[in-house]
Design a protein around this motif. Sequence first.
Motif, short mmCIF file in Angstrom:
data_model
loop_
_atom_site.label_atom_id
_atom_site.label_comp_id
_atom_site.label_asym_id
_atom_site.label_seq_id
_atom_site.Cartn_x
_atom_site.Cartn_y
_atom_site.Cartn_z
N UNK A 1 -52.22 35.26 -63.34
CA UNK A 1 -51.95 36.12 -62.18
C UNK A 1 -50.58 36.77 -62.37
N UNK A 2 -50.50 38.07 -62.11
CA UNK A 2 -49.23 38.79 -62.20
C UNK A 2 -48.80 39.15 -60.78
N UNK A 3 -47.68 38.61 -60.34
CA UNK A 3 -47.20 38.81 -58.97
C UNK A 3 -46.15 39.91 -58.93
N UNK A 4 -46.46 40.98 -58.20
CA UNK A 4 -45.54 42.11 -58.02
C UNK A 4 -45.14 42.19 -56.54
N UNK A 5 -44.20 43.09 -56.24
CA UNK A 5 -43.72 43.21 -54.86
C UNK A 5 -44.54 44.18 -54.02
N UNK B 1 -48.71 31.90 -63.58
CA UNK B 1 -48.21 32.92 -62.67
C UNK B 1 -47.05 33.65 -63.36
N UNK B 2 -47.22 34.97 -63.54
CA UNK B 2 -46.17 35.79 -64.13
C UNK B 2 -45.47 36.53 -63.00
N UNK C 1 -47.77 46.69 -70.45
CA UNK C 1 -48.48 45.72 -71.29
C UNK C 1 -47.50 44.85 -72.07
N UNK C 2 -46.39 45.44 -72.51
CA UNK C 2 -45.34 44.65 -73.18
C UNK C 2 -44.78 43.61 -72.21
N UNK C 3 -44.49 44.03 -70.98
CA UNK C 3 -43.90 43.14 -70.00
C UNK C 3 -44.74 41.92 -69.72
N UNK C 4 -46.08 42.10 -69.71
CA UNK C 4 -46.99 40.99 -69.45
C UNK C 4 -47.24 40.18 -70.72
N UNK C 5 -47.53 40.86 -71.82
CA UNK C 5 -47.88 40.17 -73.07
C UNK C 5 -46.69 39.41 -73.67
N UNK C 6 -45.46 39.91 -73.45
CA UNK C 6 -44.27 39.26 -73.96
C UNK C 6 -43.48 38.60 -72.83
N UNK C 7 -44.19 38.05 -71.89
CA UNK C 7 -43.57 37.37 -70.75
C UNK C 7 -42.64 36.26 -71.24
N UNK C 8 -41.65 35.96 -70.40
CA UNK C 8 -40.62 35.00 -70.77
C UNK C 8 -40.82 33.68 -70.04
N UNK C 9 -40.57 32.59 -70.73
CA UNK C 9 -40.64 31.27 -70.10
C UNK C 9 -39.41 31.08 -69.22
N UNK C 10 -39.45 30.14 -68.27
CA UNK C 10 -38.28 29.89 -67.43
C UNK C 10 -37.04 29.52 -68.24
N UNK C 11 -37.22 28.93 -69.43
CA UNK C 11 -36.09 28.54 -70.26
C UNK C 11 -35.44 29.74 -70.94
#
Length: 314
Positions: free
Chosen positions: A205-209, A248-249, A298-308
């Motif tokens: 799931x991708x959560x936006x505002x 959840x992204x 697509x980059x923003x979702x595919x290369x999502x960052x972990x909390x660390x």
Amino acid sequence: MREYPIPADIPAALADLGIQTLRLVGEEATGKCPMHVERTGKEDRHPSWSCNTETGVFNCFSCRYTGPFVQLVVDVLGGSWDDAVIWVRQRGGIERVNQILGRGKYLKELVEEASVPLITEADLALYTTPPRHARIERGLTEEACAHYGVLWDSTRDMWITPIRDRSGKLLGWQEKNKRHFRNCPDSIEKSKYLFGFHKFRGGVAVLVESPLDCLRLLSVGVENAVSSYGVAVSDWQMQLLFEYADLVVLALDNDSAGWKSAQQLKLRYRGMGRRLAFYNYGQSTAKDPGAQSGKEIRFGVDHRLSPLRVRFPS
């Protein structure tokens, strides 16, 4: 006239029917839909069914299987309606109804609900499909608008974004353009709903505002976007996502308010590290995903960052 008794202990009655309760959230017992295979031919891989432990009303937001508790008994056990009524009565059905009706708070809520004008799908009949010029301005496809049920007020040049519960029931809508913003009705509690969640089918799931950002993501091929109706994301909204999504992204706006909210959510849900990730804006200065190109989204979702790994500007 049909009777609609309710078991005295609904979780126990569900167990008697062979329905496993996976989680109790408030007054909702959630689990796998007992009629999913019969209705869709597929297993309910991502639990999408719930039964209210006060009223006995159940609903599957995926296959739309819904009704009173007696109907559940009929479908699961395969008997008649009268047989199901007897089955429920043996589990304290009459006493349960009396308990509920005897509560002043419950009666007060009924009176209050009766005094509020009921919003129906017919109230959206005045609005039309978004025109081509409005869609081009925001980079939205006609299919994305239809998927999320977003409409257009042609008399005032405004977007109409429906507010629905997780079963898809219409509760109201937002009216929005560059000069105007309004919730209809004004009293609706946005913190208890997620735009587009009734369309969510599990997975990432991708959560936006913003609801319109959901449409922008789908327009470039990114599915399963939902919106929190603003930068404030409630615990209720996050828990709902964690309950049904594998991951959840968070794709909140790329500004100070969005960074602050994302940082707070990172700290609040640090124990959910494997199920929480953050949208990767990279070097982009766009204010939100809706302002980005398809390649950037697509980059923003595919290369999502972990909390660390995620870092927020100070």
